[in-house]
Design a protein around this motif. Structure first.
Motif, short mmCIF file in Angstrom:
data_model
loop_
_atom_site.label_atom_id
_atom_site.label_comp_id
_atom_site.label_asym_id
_atom_site.label_seq_id
_atom_site.Cartn_x
_atom_site.Cartn_y
_atom_site.Cartn_z
N GLY A 223 0.81 -1.21 0.00
CA GLY A 223 0.00 0.00 0.00
C GLY A 223 0.84 1.25 0.00
O GLY A 223 0.43 2.28 -0.55
N ALA A 224 2.01 1.18 0.62
CA ALA A 224 2.92 2.33 0.64
C ALA A 224 3.70 2.46 -0.66
O ALA A 224 4.46 3.42 -0.84
CB ALA A 224 3.88 2.22 1.82
N GLY A 225 3.53 1.49 -1.55
CA GLY A 225 4.23 1.55 -2.83
C GLY A 225 5.68 1.10 -2.76
O GLY A 225 6.50 1.53 -3.56
N VAL A 226 5.99 0.22 -1.82
CA VAL A 226 7.36 -0.28 -1.66
C VAL A 226 7.33 -1.80 -1.80
O VAL A 226 7.46 -2.53 -0.81
CB VAL A 226 7.96 0.15 -0.31
CG1 VAL A 226 9.45 -0.13 -0.27
CG2 VAL A 226 7.69 1.60 -0.01
N PRO A 227 7.19 -2.33 -3.01
CA PRO A 227 7.09 -3.79 -3.17
C PRO A 227 8.37 -4.53 -2.77
O PRO A 227 8.30 -5.68 -2.35
CB PRO A 227 6.77 -3.97 -4.65
CG PRO A 227 7.19 -2.71 -5.31
CD PRO A 227 7.07 -1.63 -4.28
N GLU A 228 9.53 -3.87 -2.89
CA GLU A 228 10.79 -4.54 -2.50
C GLU A 228 10.80 -4.86 -1.02
O GLU A 228 11.20 -5.94 -0.59
CB GLU A 228 12.00 -3.66 -2.84
CG GLU A 228 12.13 -3.28 -4.29
CD GLU A 228 11.28 -2.06 -4.66
OE1 GLU A 228 10.94 -1.25 -3.76
OE2 GLU A 228 10.91 -1.94 -5.83
#
Length: 124
Positions: free
Chosen positions: A103-108
Motif C-alpha cells: 500500500g505504501a508503494g514499496v514492493p521490494e
C-alpha cells in the motif's frame, strides 16, 4: 445478525450519526466486489462447520462410548489448535506487513518482509 441490527439501531441515533457523516457511503460496487472475492472463503467456512456438525452428530450417537469419543476429539482439536497457533500468527503478521508495504508503494520491502517471515516460520 443481532449485532448488525444493534449497530444499525445505534447509527440511527443522532449522537452516533455524526461519526459517520461525510464521505462514508455504502457502495453497491464495493459490496459486490467483496462478495465476489470472499465467497470461496465463506463456502469453505460453511462446509467446515457443516462437517463438524455431522462429525459431532455421528460421535454423539455412539451410545456409552460417545462421551469418551467426544472428549477425545475435543482434546485433539485443542492440541491441534495449539500446534497451528504460531503458524496462524505468522500468517497474520505477514499479511499486515506485506499489505502495508504494498500500500505504501514499496514492493521490494514487502517481498523482503515476506521472505523473512517465511524463513522465521520455517526455522521455528
Amino acid at each position: 445478525m443481532i449485532g448488525m441490527l444493534m449497530n444499525l439501531l445505534f447509527l440511527s441515533f443522532s449522537k452516533w450519526q455524526r461519526l459517520f457523516a461525510g464521505p462514508w457511503k455504502i457502495s453497491g460496487e464495493t459490496i459486490r466486489k467483496i462478495i465476489s472475492i470472499g465467497w470461496p472463503a465463506a463456502m469453505l467456512q460453511i462446509t467446515w462447520n457443516a462437517g463438524s456438525i455431522v462429525l459431532y452428530n455421528i460421535l454423539g450417537r455412539l451410545g456409552d462410548t460417545s462421551i469418551t469419543a467426544l472428549a477425545s476429539i475435543s482434546n485433539g482439536l485443542r492440541i491441534e489448535g495449539i500446534i497451528y497457533l504460531p503458524a496462524f500468527a505468522l500468517n497474520l503478521a505477514a499479511s499486515v506487513l506485506i499489505g502495508q508495504n504494498l500500500g505504501a508503494g514499496v514492493p521490494e520491502r514487502a517481498e523482503k518482509a515476506g521472505w523473512k517471515i517465511a524463513l522465521s516460520g520455517h526455522f521455528s
